[in-house]
Motif scaffolding. Structure first.
Motif, PDB file in Angstrom:
ATOM      1  N   LEU A   1       0.869  -1.271  -0.085  1.00  0.00           N
ATOM      2  CA  LEU A   1      -0.029  -0.138   0.112  1.00  0.00           C
ATOM      3  C   LEU A   1       0.557   1.022   0.075  1.00  0.00           C
ATOM      4  O   LEU A   1       1.856   1.677   0.380  1.00  0.00           O
ATOM      5  N   GLU A   2       0.323   2.632  -0.865  1.00  0.00           N
ATOM      6  CA  GLU A   2       1.665   3.887  -0.422  1.00  0.00           C
ATOM      7  C   GLU A   2       0.554   4.133   0.513  1.00  0.00           C
ATOM      8  O   GLU A   2      -1.000   3.872   1.467  1.00  0.00           O
ATOM      9  N   ALA A   3       1.963   4.876   0.866  1.00  0.00           N
ATOM     10  CA  ALA A   3       1.774   5.265   2.797  1.00  0.00           C
ATOM     11  C   ALA A   3       0.354   6.443   2.398  1.00  0.00           C
ATOM     12  O   ALA A   3      -0.495   6.669   3.926  1.00  0.00           O
TER      13      ALA A   3
ATOM     14  N   GLY B   1      -6.264 -12.362  -7.739  1.00  0.00           N
ATOM     15  CA  GLY B   1      -4.936 -12.842  -7.801  1.00  0.00           C
ATOM     16  C   GLY B   1      -4.429 -13.743  -7.699  1.00  0.00           C
ATOM     17  O   GLY B   1      -3.634 -13.986  -7.686  1.00  0.00           O
ATOM     18  N   GLY B   2      -4.942 -14.342  -6.381  1.00  0.00           N
ATOM     19  CA  GLY B   2      -3.922 -14.908  -5.309  1.00  0.00           C
ATOM     20  C   GLY B   2      -2.632 -14.456  -4.225  1.00  0.00           C
ATOM     21  O   GLY B   2      -1.252 -14.529  -3.826  1.00  0.00           O
ATOM     22  N   ASP B   3      -2.443 -12.729  -4.660  1.00  0.00           N
ATOM     23  CA  ASP B   3      -1.236 -11.952  -3.973  1.00  0.00           C
ATOM     24  C   ASP B   3      -1.638 -11.452  -2.990  1.00  0.00           C
ATOM     25  O   ASP B   3      -3.365 -11.784  -2.592  1.00  0.00           O
ATOM     26  N   TYR B   4      -1.245 -10.806  -2.085  1.00  0.00           N
ATOM     27  CA  TYR B   4      -1.652 -10.006  -0.465  1.00  0.00           C
ATOM     28  C   TYR B   4      -0.891  -9.193  -0.038  1.00  0.00           C
ATOM     29  O   TYR B   4       0.099  -8.584  -1.503  1.00  0.00           O
ATOM     30  N   TYR B   5      -2.132  -8.471   0.829  1.00  0.00           N
ATOM     31  CA  TYR B   5      -1.576  -7.073   1.550  1.00  0.00           C
ATOM     32  C   TYR B   5      -1.425  -7.418   2.443  1.00  0.00           C
ATOM     33  O   TYR B   5      -2.749  -7.934   3.378  1.00  0.00           O
TER      34      TYR B   5
ATOM     35  N   ARG C   1      -1.793   1.121   4.821  1.00  0.00           N
ATOM     36  CA  ARG C   1      -0.368   0.978   5.497  1.00  0.00           C
ATOM     37  C   ARG C   1      -0.117   0.174   6.723  1.00  0.00           C
ATOM     38  O   ARG C   1       0.121   0.896   7.286  1.00  0.00           O
ATOM     39  N   PRO C   2       0.642  -0.514   6.756  1.00  0.00           N
ATOM     40  CA  PRO C   2       0.990  -0.846   7.972  1.00  0.00           C
ATOM     41  C   PRO C   2       2.691  -0.879   7.804  1.00  0.00           C
ATOM     42  O   PRO C   2       2.810  -0.380   7.162  1.00  0.00           O
ATOM     43  N   SER C   3       2.976  -0.389   9.482  1.00  0.00           N
ATOM     44  CA  SER C   3       4.961  -0.756   9.202  1.00  0.00           C
ATOM     45  C   SER C   3       5.228  -1.554   9.631  1.00  0.00           C
ATOM     46  O   SER C   3       5.040  -3.089   9.608  1.00  0.00           O
TER      47      SER C   3
END
Length: 176
Positions: free
Chosen positions: A15-17, A90-94, A119-121
């Motif tokens: 993720l972007e800031a 699509g099977g990716d993660y965040y 966005r987490p640290s």
């Protein structure tokens, strides 16, 4: 075998800031609203997520005990802060740092939940991965009805050994 080994070819979406993922659900956790950032990052079209359970994006690496605690807090009318690994179409993660709050109508009746994720640290995620892996291992050894309770008990015991509340723990991690 832990879930993260099964999905080893998936890639992390960062993720972007300034990314804010926002969604709303009804009282059963079915999505009633998803902002464009949610749709872009999770790689879904709006019609694919509306009225679907929010756990549509739950990554298998997420311990059930974390969600047990989340729902316990929400049912008490409390807000929840925590780190969650989500799955894209699509099977990716965040990873996200989530804030989920009960949403009440003017009469004080629960009408659903409102979630803002950011966005987490990286330090927080690096700290949590071994904890979540241990929770997943505990869940894999327990029967399906008690797995979440056992892994949550581990998390509670871990926090007690550090003399820190859950909320203080996650806020400290996010500040890293």
């Amino acid at each position: 075998m832990l879930a993260h080994n099964i999905y080893k070819n998936s890639q992390e979406i960062l993720l972007e800031a300034d990314d804010l993922i926002i969604s709303k659900t009804d009282t059963r956790g079915h999505i009633t609203y998803a902002n464009r950032t949610f749709l872009r990052i999770a790689d879904y079209q709006e019609e694919e997520v509306l009225n679907k359970p929010h756990n549509l994006i739950r990554h298998p690496d997420m311990p059930r005990g974390v969600f047990r605690f989340l729902w316990q807090e929400l049912r008490k009318g409390h807000e929840f802060f925590g780190f969650v690994k989500n799955y894209t179409s699509g099977g990716d993660y965040y990873w996200v740092f989530a804030n989920i709050t009960p949403d009440f109508d003017a009469s004080g009746h629960l009408k659903g939940y409102f979630s803002v994720r950011r966005r987490p640290s990286r330090a927080a995620i690096d700290t949590l991965i071994p904890i979540y892996n241990t929770m997943l291992e505990i869940e894999s050894r327990a029967n399906s009805q008690s797995a979440a309770d056992h892994s949550l008990a581990y998390l509670v015991q871990l926090l007690e050994s550090k003399s820190v509340s859950y909320d203080r723990f996650v806020m400290t991690l996010q500040a890293m």
